[in-house]
Design a protein around this motif. Structure first.
Motif, PDB file in Angstrom:
ATOM      1  N   VAL A   1      18.100   3.545 -36.802  1.00  0.00           N
ATOM      2  CA  VAL A   1      18.079   4.333 -35.565  1.00  0.00           C
ATOM      3  C   VAL A   1      17.263   5.607 -35.767  1.00  0.00           C
ATOM      4  O   VAL A   1      16.431   5.972 -34.929  1.00  0.00           O
ATOM      5  CB  VAL A   1      19.511   4.660 -35.081  1.00  0.00           C
ATOM      6  CG1 VAL A   1      19.497   5.670 -33.951  1.00  0.00           C
ATOM      7  CG2 VAL A   1      20.217   3.369 -34.641  1.00  0.00           C
TER       8      VAL A   1
ATOM      9  N   LEU B   1      13.539   4.869 -35.822  1.00  0.00           N
ATOM     10  CA  LEU B   1      13.026   4.570 -34.482  1.00  0.00           C
ATOM     11  C   LEU B   1      12.888   5.833 -33.645  1.00  0.00           C
ATOM     12  O   LEU B   1      11.877   6.035 -32.974  1.00  0.00           O
ATOM     13  CB  LEU B   1      13.934   3.560 -33.778  1.00  0.00           C
ATOM     14  CG  LEU B   1      14.013   2.173 -34.412  1.00  0.00           C
ATOM     15  CD1 LEU B   1      15.058   1.323 -33.701  1.00  0.00           C
ATOM     16  CD2 LEU B   1      12.656   1.487 -34.426  1.00  0.00           C
TER      17      LEU B   1
ATOM     18  N   ARG C   1      23.000   3.541 -31.728  1.00  0.00           N
ATOM     19  CA  ARG C   1      21.828   3.528 -30.846  1.00  0.00           C
ATOM     20  C   ARG C   1      22.075   4.295 -29.549  1.00  0.00           C
ATOM     21  O   ARG C   1      21.152   4.794 -28.921  1.00  0.00           O
ATOM     22  CB  ARG C   1      21.405   2.102 -30.531  1.00  0.00           C
ATOM     23  CG  ARG C   1      22.347   1.393 -29.580  1.00  0.00           C
ATOM     24  CD  ARG C   1      21.945  -0.012 -29.278  1.00  0.00           C
ATOM     25  NE  ARG C   1      22.906  -0.565 -28.321  1.00  0.00           N
ATOM     26  CZ  ARG C   1      22.823  -1.752 -27.805  1.00  0.00           C
ATOM     27  NH1 ARG C   1      21.827  -2.545 -28.134  1.00  0.00           N
ATOM     28  NH2 ARG C   1      23.731  -2.167 -26.955  1.00  0.00           N
TER      29      ARG C   1
ATOM     30  N   THR D   1      16.660   4.626 -28.132  1.00  0.00           N
ATOM     31  CA  THR D   1      17.293   3.445 -28.730  1.00  0.00           C
ATOM     32  C   THR D   1      18.532   2.943 -27.989  1.00  0.00           C
ATOM     33  O   THR D   1      19.129   1.961 -28.419  1.00  0.00           O
ATOM     34  CB  THR D   1      17.713   3.759 -30.181  1.00  0.00           C
ATOM     35  OG1 THR D   1      18.584   4.893 -30.179  1.00  0.00           O
ATOM     36  CG2 THR D   1      16.510   4.016 -31.057  1.00  0.00           C
TER      37      THR D   1
ATOM     38  N   THR E   1      18.321  -0.755 -27.394  1.00  0.00           N
ATOM     39  CA  THR E   1      17.576  -1.535 -28.390  1.00  0.00           C
ATOM     40  C   THR E   1      18.395  -2.707 -28.916  1.00  0.00           C
ATOM     41  O   THR E   1      19.568  -2.551 -29.256  1.00  0.00           O
ATOM     42  CB  THR E   1      17.157  -0.640 -29.574  1.00  0.00           C
ATOM     43  OG1 THR E   1      16.401   0.464 -29.096  1.00  0.00           O
ATOM     44  CG2 THR E   1      16.331  -1.418 -30.581  1.00  0.00           C
TER      45      THR E   1
END
Length: 143
Positions: A11, A14, A48, A54, A57
């Protein structure tokens, strides 16, 4: 326990590297990691939610079968080539056999099926993000 730290790292990676919503991330996990994949996905799904990048996601997990190389004879082999040896180790030690706890011990318990050497190295033991799909449909390959 490792599942939460791995989910957190994914996470964080990202959110630090993408500004657009991430639709899907593919994580490659080695077979010898012995992670609880349900727990990993549960941890990811919780973590997330903390960031708009996120929050929706999807985590896809691929299991990578390890390969091995004998440093003595130079031959490469797969887990299936030493499955009988691995079964013997499992049967000797039970559920918490040493390779479950420390895959690095592989050469201590198993040997090259070609020359019998214990001087072997495991390849493909890394956990990594293989690709990321972002909101505009672009796929970013990281491997």
């Amino acid at each position: 326990m490792h599942e939460w730290s791995i989910a957190y790292s994914v996470v964080k990676t990202l959110t630090e590297n993408f500004d657009k919503k991430v639709l899907k991330v593919t994580l490659v996990v080695p077979q010898f990691s012995f992670l609880d994949l349900d727990l990993l996905k549960e941890a990811f799904n919780e973590l997330r939610k903390e960031n708009p990048v996120t929050e929706t996601t999807e985590l896809q997990v691929k299991i990578a079968e390890p390969t091995f190389k004998c440093r003595n004879c130079g031959k490469e082999f797969k887990l299936s080539d030493v499955e009988k040896q691995l079964d013997d180790v499992r049967n000797s030690y039970g559920e918490e056999y040493p390779l479950h706890l420390m895959p690095e011990l592989f050469p201590t318990f198993l040997k090259c099926p070609y020359c019998g050497s214990h001087d072997i190295e495991a390849k493909g033991q890394e956990i990594y993000i293989e690709n990321v799909v972002i909101e505009d449909g672009a796929i970013t390959r990281t491997s």
